[in-house]
Motif scaffolding. Sequence first.
Motif, short mmCIF file in Angstrom:
data_model
loop_
_atom_site.label_atom_id
_atom_site.label_comp_id
_atom_site.label_asym_id
_atom_site.label_seq_id
_atom_site.Cartn_x
_atom_site.Cartn_y
_atom_site.Cartn_z
N ALA A 29 0.99 -1.17 -0.01
CA ALA A 29 0.09 -0.05 0.04
C ALA A 29 0.80 1.42 -0.03
O ALA A 29 0.49 2.29 -0.63
N GLU A 30 1.73 1.20 0.76
CA GLU A 30 2.73 2.42 0.60
C GLU A 30 3.68 2.60 -0.64
O GLU A 30 3.60 3.85 -0.93
N LEU A 35 3.30 5.84 -6.16
CA LEU A 35 3.06 5.73 -7.24
C LEU A 35 1.74 6.29 -7.84
O LEU A 35 1.79 6.57 -8.99
N GLY A 36 0.90 6.60 -6.71
CA GLY A 36 -0.29 7.32 -7.28
C GLY A 36 -1.28 6.08 -7.55
O GLY A 36 -2.12 6.31 -8.33
N ARG A 37 -1.15 5.00 -7.21
CA ARG A 37 -2.15 3.87 -7.65
C ARG A 37 -2.53 3.15 -6.38
O ARG A 37 -2.32 3.54 -5.11
N HIS A 38 -3.34 2.21 -6.78
CA HIS A 38 -3.79 1.16 -5.38
C HIS A 38 -2.90 0.01 -5.26
O HIS A 38 -2.37 -0.14 -6.25
N GLN A 39 -3.24 -0.40 -3.99
CA GLN A 39 -2.50 -1.66 -3.61
C GLN A 39 -2.49 -2.80 -4.63
O GLN A 39 -1.50 -3.30 -4.79
N LEU A 54 9.07 -1.04 -18.38
CA LEU A 54 9.95 -0.47 -18.09
C LEU A 54 9.91 0.79 -17.25
O LEU A 54 10.64 1.16 -16.08
N VAL A 55 9.06 1.78 -17.41
CA VAL A 55 8.76 2.94 -16.91
C VAL A 55 8.51 2.72 -15.49
O VAL A 55 8.78 3.11 -14.59
N GLU A 56 7.35 1.66 -15.48
CA GLU A 56 6.81 1.23 -14.17
C GLU A 56 7.95 0.84 -13.18
O GLU A 56 8.08 1.16 -12.02
N LEU A 57 8.74 -0.20 -13.70
CA LEU A 57 9.83 -0.91 -13.03
C LEU A 57 10.65 0.21 -12.48
O LEU A 57 11.33 0.31 -11.36
N MET A 58 11.12 1.26 -13.43
CA MET A 58 12.00 2.52 -12.87
C MET A 58 11.41 3.35 -11.61
O MET A 58 12.13 3.46 -10.69
N ASP A 59 10.17 3.35 -11.77
CA ASP A 59 9.56 4.14 -10.89
C ASP A 59 9.37 3.34 -9.56
O ASP A 59 9.61 4.00 -8.35
N ILE A 60 8.98 2.13 -9.73
CA ILE A 60 8.98 1.34 -8.27
C ILE A 60 10.40 1.18 -7.93
O ILE A 60 10.60 1.28 -6.74
#
Length: 80
Positions: A29-30, A35-39, A54-60
């Motif tokens: 959840a954190e 990320l501005g997303r839901h759990q 790739l973009v999501e991977l880099m953000d995470i």
Amino acid sequence: MPKSVHSERHRMIAAALASQRRAKGLSQAEVARALGRHQPFVANIESGERRVDLVELMDIAKIIDLDVVALVRDLQGSTD
């Protein structure tokens, strides 16, 4: 060639994300909130139900302090 959602490399990505998130003491959840997303978004990636781009991977990775370059090196060593 198997679909990547079921490949060993995809499982390695999901496992690395989950492991590093836990090592940093963060909940799904954190991470999702950062990320501005839901759990469930994070849960689905970590369970392998959802592919991470790739973009999501880099953000995470930035949130959980994961070395993406090292992860890619590990993936390159995989034969799947």
